[in-house]
Design a protein around this motif. Structure first.
Motif, PDB file in Angstrom:
ATOM      1  N   GLY A 193     -10.053   3.004   8.611  1.00 23.38           N
ATOM      2  CA  GLY A 193     -10.650   3.387   9.900  1.00 23.38           C
ATOM      3  C   GLY A 193      -9.752   4.248  10.788  1.00 23.38           C
ATOM      4  O   GLY A 193     -10.156   4.628  11.889  1.00 23.38           O
ATOM      5  N   ASN A 194      -8.535   4.540  10.343  1.00 22.90           N
ATOM      6  CA  ASN A 194      -7.593   5.266  11.211  1.00 22.90           C
ATOM      7  C   ASN A 194      -8.098   6.665  11.536  1.00 22.90           C
ATOM      8  O   ASN A 194      -8.547   7.404  10.660  1.00 22.90           O
ATOM      9  CB  ASN A 194      -6.232   5.387  10.532  1.00 22.90           C
ATOM     10  N   GLY A 195      -7.981   7.025  12.805  1.00 21.90           N
ATOM     11  CA  GLY A 195      -8.440   8.353  13.231  1.00 21.90           C
ATOM     12  C   GLY A 195      -7.302   9.338  13.341  1.00 21.90           C
ATOM     13  O   GLY A 195      -6.166   9.058  12.942  1.00 21.90           O
ATOM     14  N   ALA A 196      -7.608  10.485  13.944  1.00 19.86           N
ATOM     15  CA  ALA A 196      -6.632  11.562  14.067  1.00 19.86           C
ATOM     16  C   ALA A 196      -5.475  11.164  14.983  1.00 19.86           C
ATOM     17  O   ALA A 196      -4.327  11.557  14.764  1.00 19.86           O
ATOM     18  CB  ALA A 196      -7.313  12.810  14.586  1.00 19.86           C
ATOM     19  N   ALA A 197      -5.781  10.361  16.006  1.00 19.20           N
ATOM     20  CA  ALA A 197      -4.741   9.979  16.981  1.00 19.20           C
ATOM     21  C   ALA A 197      -3.619   9.204  16.309  1.00 19.20           C
ATOM     22  O   ALA A 197      -2.434   9.486  16.536  1.00 19.20           O
ATOM     23  CB  ALA A 197      -5.367   9.144  18.084  1.00 19.20           C
ATOM     24  N   GLU A 236       9.266  18.733   7.643  1.00 19.66           N
ATOM     25  CA  GLU A 236       8.582  18.801   6.338  1.00 19.66           C
ATOM     26  C   GLU A 236       8.065  17.422   5.928  1.00 19.66           C
ATOM     27  O   GLU A 236       6.987  17.308   5.351  1.00 19.66           O
ATOM     28  CB  GLU A 236       9.536  19.355   5.274  1.00 19.66           C
ATOM     29  N   ILE A 237       8.854  16.386   6.227  1.00 21.04           N
ATOM     30  CA  ILE A 237       8.421  15.012   5.900  1.00 21.04           C
ATOM     31  C   ILE A 237       7.143  14.684   6.674  1.00 21.04           C
ATOM     32  O   ILE A 237       6.198  14.110   6.129  1.00 21.04           O
ATOM     33  CB  ILE A 237       9.556  13.999   6.195  1.00 21.04           C
ATOM     34  N   SER A 238       7.109  15.081   7.949  1.00 22.14           N
ATOM     35  CA  SER A 238       5.907  14.860   8.773  1.00 22.14           C
ATOM     36  C   SER A 238       4.691  15.525   8.161  1.00 22.14           C
ATOM     37  O   SER A 238       3.616  14.916   8.075  1.00 22.14           O
ATOM     38  CB  SER A 238       6.112  15.444  10.175  1.00 22.14           C
ATOM     39  N   SER A 239       4.864  16.782   7.733  1.00 22.01           N
ATOM     40  CA  SER A 239       3.695  17.487   7.191  1.00 22.01           C
ATOM     41  C   SER A 239       3.287  16.914   5.828  1.00 22.01           C
ATOM     42  O   SER A 239       2.101  16.872   5.506  1.00 22.01           O
ATOM     43  CB  SER A 239       3.923  18.995   7.115  1.00 22.01           C
ATOM     44  N   GLU A 240       4.292  16.429   5.040  1.00 23.77           N
ATOM     45  CA  GLU A 240       3.961  15.779   3.753  1.00 23.77           C
ATOM     46  C   GLU A 240       3.151  14.503   4.001  1.00 23.77           C
ATOM     47  O   GLU A 240       2.205  14.204   3.277  1.00 23.77           O
ATOM     48  CB  GLU A 240       5.239  15.429   2.980  1.00 23.77           C
ATOM     49  N   LEU A 241       3.554  13.760   5.038  1.00 20.75           N
ATOM     50  CA  LEU A 241       2.830  12.522   5.369  1.00 20.75           C
ATOM     51  C   LEU A 241       1.407  12.853   5.811  1.00 20.75           C
ATOM     52  O   LEU A 241       0.452  12.185   5.395  1.00 20.75           O
ATOM     53  CB  LEU A 241       3.572  11.741   6.461  1.00 20.75           C
ATOM     54  N   ALA A 242       1.280  13.888   6.648  1.00 19.11           N
ATOM     55  CA  ALA A 242      -0.052  14.283   7.123  1.00 19.11           C
ATOM     56  C   ALA A 242      -0.935  14.663   5.937  1.00 19.11           C
ATOM     57  O   ALA A 242      -2.108  14.285   5.878  1.00 19.11           O
ATOM     58  CB  ALA A 242       0.078  15.457   8.093  1.00 19.11           C
ATOM     59  N   ARG A 243      -0.344  15.373   4.969  1.00 21.51           N
ATOM     60  CA  ARG A 243      -1.101  15.796   3.786  1.00 21.51           C
ATOM     61  C   ARG A 243      -1.528  14.566   2.960  1.00 21.51           C
ATOM     62  O   ARG A 243      -2.668  14.465   2.529  1.00 21.51           O
ATOM     63  CB  ARG A 243      -0.228  16.730   2.934  1.00 21.51           C
ATOM     64  N   ALA A 244      -0.578  13.626   2.779  1.00 21.12           N
ATOM     65  CA  ALA A 244      -0.887  12.418   1.999  1.00 21.12           C
ATOM     66  C   ALA A 244      -1.979  11.600   2.677  1.00 21.12           C
ATOM     67  O   ALA A 244      -2.908  11.123   2.022  1.00 21.12           O
ATOM     68  CB  ALA A 244       0.369  11.580   1.822  1.00 21.12           C
ATOM     69  N   HIS A 245      -1.876  11.453   4.002  1.00 15.05           N
ATOM     70  CA  HIS A 245      -2.880  10.670   4.734  1.00 15.05           C
ATOM     71  C   HIS A 245      -4.252  11.342   4.687  1.00 15.05           C
ATOM     72  O   HIS A 245      -5.275  10.660   4.664  1.00 15.05           O
ATOM     73  CB  HIS A 245      -2.440  10.471   6.190  1.00 15.05           C
ATOM     74  N   LEU A 283      -3.410   3.724   2.526  1.00 17.55           N
ATOM     75  CA  LEU A 283      -2.057   3.739   1.956  1.00 17.55           C
ATOM     76  C   LEU A 283      -1.265   2.598   2.583  1.00 17.55           C
ATOM     77  O   LEU A 283      -1.294   2.396   3.803  1.00 17.55           O
ATOM     78  CB  LEU A 283      -1.366   5.084   2.247  1.00 17.55           C
ATOM     79  N   SER A 284      -0.587   1.864   1.720  1.00 15.11           N
ATOM     80  CA  SER A 284       0.267   0.795   2.224  1.00 15.11           C
ATOM     81  C   SER A 284       1.543   0.769   1.379  1.00 15.11           C
ATOM     82  O   SER A 284       1.470   0.733   0.152  1.00 15.11           O
ATOM     83  CB  SER A 284      -0.501  -0.521   2.139  1.00 15.11           C
ATOM     84  N   VAL A 285       2.662   0.847   2.027  1.00 12.83           N
ATOM     85  CA  VAL A 285       3.956   0.853   1.328  1.00 12.83           C
ATOM     86  C   VAL A 285       4.783  -0.314   1.851  1.00 12.83           C
ATOM     87  O   VAL A 285       4.942  -0.462   3.064  1.00 12.83           O
ATOM     88  CB  VAL A 285       4.697   2.192   1.555  1.00 12.83           C
ATOM     89  N   SER A 286       5.265  -1.147   0.932  1.00  9.17           N
ATOM     90  CA  SER A 286       6.104  -2.286   1.342  1.00  9.17           C
ATOM     91  C   SER A 286       7.484  -2.157   0.711  1.00  9.17           C
ATOM     92  O   SER A 286       7.590  -1.816  -0.468  1.00  9.17           O
ATOM     93  CB  SER A 286       5.495  -3.600   0.866  1.00  9.17           C
TER      94      SER A 286
END
Lengths: 168, 167
Positions: free
Chosen positions: B50-54, B88-97, B103-106
């Motif tokens: 349910g996560n949105g853009a915000a 770059e890490i931020s944009s990679e995360l945005a792409r993955a999301h 996604l859940s990472v423990s």
């Protein structure tokens, strides 16, 4: 007679909340927690690398102290710890320290002799050059040899990473 | 009068000493700070259906602050060997999301070793679970992380997959 049975059943299923009863519940809970955390850990299997011996989505108990006082032998199914014992790999030991192993057309060759592996049902033509298992290590492979050799996670691992063995 | 002033001064000193002692005792040490850093990374990486853009914007902004000026990633099982900047890490995360439904990472079994006041290493297993178009993906790997302290805060400097099985 019927009343006495009913009373007994009531006492069993709906006991009075006394300190003694609470203490008994706490003791059972503590014993169960210790037993399932340190001795016999329940685990769910994810992945098909041990097919057909263990199925994807299956459930198994891992006996954690199994190799505390003994080293795993060839043919044993063991769990290999990743960084913690919450996520483990389930594999079979095919060679121990000092052994030389290789795969020729999918057949496991240990110390120059082909090994009979009745537990392997799916087999593809794995090719892997000879390598010697380092001291203090064991060589582990999954039973599902139908997967491509590149896709299958296997190899030698230190004995310190052996987390235990499945109960069945 | 003098006695009262002395008593007041002694009381103030006692309060100050108590406050300093409480601060020293409860102050998070480096290991606790590093554990919190991993918890923050878990939060940033998490994506619920349910996560949105915000929340995506918030997570991508927050994750950049967790990494040092550049971070090396060496994940041999995926052939990943790159050095990425926080942007770059931020944009990679945005792409993955954007690609994944969840996604859940423990980070499990976290072991922290503080090598010096500004350097530390941590070992743990990464347990990643994701879903995409109804298909569930799960993977686990053992990793070693290198961390550095910059301006009093710990940052991730390198992630390397630890070979558990050597072919």
């Amino acid at each position: 007679m019927a009343d006495s049975t009913r009373a007994r059943l009531e006492r069993f299923f709906l006991p009075r909340l006394t300190w003694r009863y609470a203490l008994r519940v706490a003791a059972v809970a503590a014993t169960a927690t210790l037993f399932f955390a340190f001795i016999c850990r329940p685990m769910w299997i994810e992945g098909a690398s041990m097919e057909p011996t263990y199925h994807d989505g299956g459930f198994v108990f891992c006996l954690l102290p199994r190799y505390r006082f003994a080293d795993p032998a060839t043919g044993d199914v063991v769990t290999v710890r990743l960084a913690s014992s919450r996520v483990m790999l389930l594999k079979r030991v095919v060679a121990v320290a000092g052994d030389t192993i290789e795969f020729r057309n999918g057949v496991l060759i240990r110390n120059g002799q082909p090994v009979s592996e009745p537990y392997v049902r799916y087999r593809s033509a794995w090719q892997l050059g000879p390598r010697t298992v380092k001291p203090g290590h064991v060589y582990v492979v999954g039973d599902n040899r139908g997967m491509a050799v590149e896709a299958h996670v296997f190899g030698q691992t230190p004995l310190s990473r052996i987390g235990g063995a499945p109960l069945w | 009068m003098i006695n009262r002033r002395r008593a007041g001064l002694a009381g103030a000193l006692l309060c100050a000493a108590t406050a300093v002692a409480v601060y020293i005792i409860t102050r998070p040490d480096d290991e606790a700070r590093i554990r919190r850093l991993f918890a923050a990374l878990e939060q940033c990486l998490r994506r619920e259906p349910g996560n949105g853009a915000a929340s995506l914007v918030l997570n991508t902004q927050r994750i950049a602050g967790l990494f040092a000026e550049s971070c090396e990633f060496r994940v041999t099982s995926y052939g990943l060997e790159e050095t990425l900047s926080p942007t770059e890490i931020s944009s990679e995360l945005a792409r993955a999301h954007a690609m994944l439904d969840s996604l859940s990472v423990s980070f499990r079994g976290l072991g922290v070793a503080v090598l010096s006041p500004t350097e530390a290493t941590a070992t743990c297993s990464i347990d990643a679970r994701a879903s995409r178009d109804g298909e569930r993906i799960a993977d686990a790997a053992a990793v070693t992380c290198r961390l550095v302290k910059r301006d009093g805060r710990w940052h991730f400097r390198a992630f390397a997959e630890e070979p558990v099985l050597e072919k």
